[in-house]
Design an enzyme around this catalytic site. Sequence first.
Site, PDB file in Angstrom:
ATOM      1  N   CYS A   1       3.292  -2.957   4.082  1.00 32.07           N
ATOM      2  CA  CYS A   1       2.368  -1.793   4.387  1.00 32.07           C
ATOM      3  C   CYS A   1       3.196  -0.773   5.244  1.00 32.07           C
ATOM      4  CB  CYS A   1       1.029  -2.261   4.726  1.00 32.07           C
ATOM      5  SG  CYS A   1       0.896  -3.229   6.081  1.00 32.07           S
TER       6      CYS A   1
ATOM      7  N   THR B   1       2.909  -0.887   8.811  1.00 35.67           N
ATOM      8  CA  THR B   1       3.563  -1.878   9.858  1.00 35.67           C
ATOM      9  C   THR B   1       3.705  -3.087   9.522  1.00 35.67           C
ATOM     10  OG1 THR B   1       0.946  -2.332  10.306  1.00 35.67           O
ATOM     11  CG2 THR B   1       1.993  -0.356  11.478  1.00 35.67           C
TER      12      THR B   1
ATOM     13  N   HIS C   1      10.746 -23.139  10.032  1.00 37.32           N
ATOM     14  CA  HIS C   1       9.800 -23.493  11.085  1.00 37.32           C
ATOM     15  C   HIS C   1       8.371 -23.538  10.367  1.00 37.32           C
ATOM     16  CE1 HIS C   1      12.611 -23.287  15.024  1.00 37.32           C
ATOM     17  NE2 HIS C   1      13.061 -23.367  13.994  1.00 37.32           N
TER      18      HIS C   1
ATOM     19  N   HIS D   1       8.346 -29.815  12.538  1.00 35.28           N
ATOM     20  CA  HIS D   1       7.832 -28.579  11.513  1.00 35.28           C
ATOM     21  C   HIS D   1       6.884 -29.048  10.763  1.00 35.28           C
ATOM     22  CE1 HIS D   1      10.305 -26.198  14.026  1.00 35.28           C
ATOM     23  NE2 HIS D   1      11.608 -26.728  13.559  1.00 35.28           N
TER      24      HIS D   1
ATOM     25  N   ASP E   1       0.864  -1.029   0.039  1.00 37.38           N
ATOM     26  CA  ASP E   1       0.060   0.016   0.038  1.00 37.38           C
ATOM     27  C   ASP E   1       0.896   1.295   0.104  1.00 37.38           C
ATOM     28  OD1 ASP E   1       0.964   0.459   2.529  1.00 37.38           O
ATOM     29  OD2 ASP E   1      -0.976   0.122   3.463  1.00 37.38           O
TER      30      ASP E   1
HETATM   31  C1  RB5 Z   1      -1.934   3.115   6.326  1.00 40.16           C
HETATM   32  O1  RB5 Z   1      -2.119   4.112   7.131  1.00 40.16           O
HETATM   33  C2  RB5 Z   1      -1.498   1.844   7.391  1.00 40.16           C
HETATM   34  O2  RB5 Z   1      -2.613   1.615   8.208  1.00 40.16           O
HETATM   35  C3  RB5 Z   1      -1.349   0.434   6.752  1.00 40.16           C
HETATM   36  O3  RB5 Z   1       0.007   0.765   5.815  1.00 40.16           O
HETATM   37  C4  RB5 Z   1      -0.799  -0.571   7.656  1.00 40.16           C
HETATM   38  O4  RB5 Z   1       0.097  -0.206   8.579  1.00 40.16           O
HETATM   39  C5  RB5 Z   1      -1.930  -1.298   8.266  1.00 40.16           C
HETATM   40  O5  RB5 Z   1      -1.671  -2.398   8.775  1.00 40.16           O
END
Ligand code: RB5
Length: 147
Positions: free
Chosen positions: A65, A67, A98, A134, A8
């Site tokens: 993304c 996070t 694993h 595993h 994203d």
């Molecule tokens: C976008 O702002 C953010 O929420 C997305 O990139 C991600 O971190 C979601 O888990």
Amino acid sequence: MKIAIGADHGGFDHKEVIFKHLKDNGFEVVDFGTYSSDSVDYNDFAVKVATGVSKKEYDRGILICGTGIGMSVMANKVEGIRAALVHDLFTAEATRLHNDSNILAMGGRIISIELALQIVDIWIGTEFSNEDRHIRRVKKINNYKGE
Ligand code: RB5
């Protein structure tokens, strides 16, 4: 190895660099977007990449993304997907050995591009251990259909 990649807006910059890095290293890589830093929903890219991996059109997937959390949560809803959220070199290797993870998720706002590239190289270059315990545990993941 055929690799599907997606991001994203929070992972766009990392995705661009990782895509080029993999291509330069001879991998067949398909970029499912996003193709700019405009705000988009991570869900849509997670599903595209995860579906391609689930259908065995790609051997592995990489999702980035902000996070890595949204991408990994969403990808893990797709049948046959074992998406691992990774931000260090130890777990990059461990999740292949694993868990036989087939999708790597990372946070573009959490780690540098340099670290992300090192993680990608280890994750791509590590095979599943194929050890009995595993294999048994991965089968339990794959066979669990929920209550
Ligand atoms: C976008 O702002 C953010 O929420 C997305 O990139 C991600 O971190 C979601 O888990």
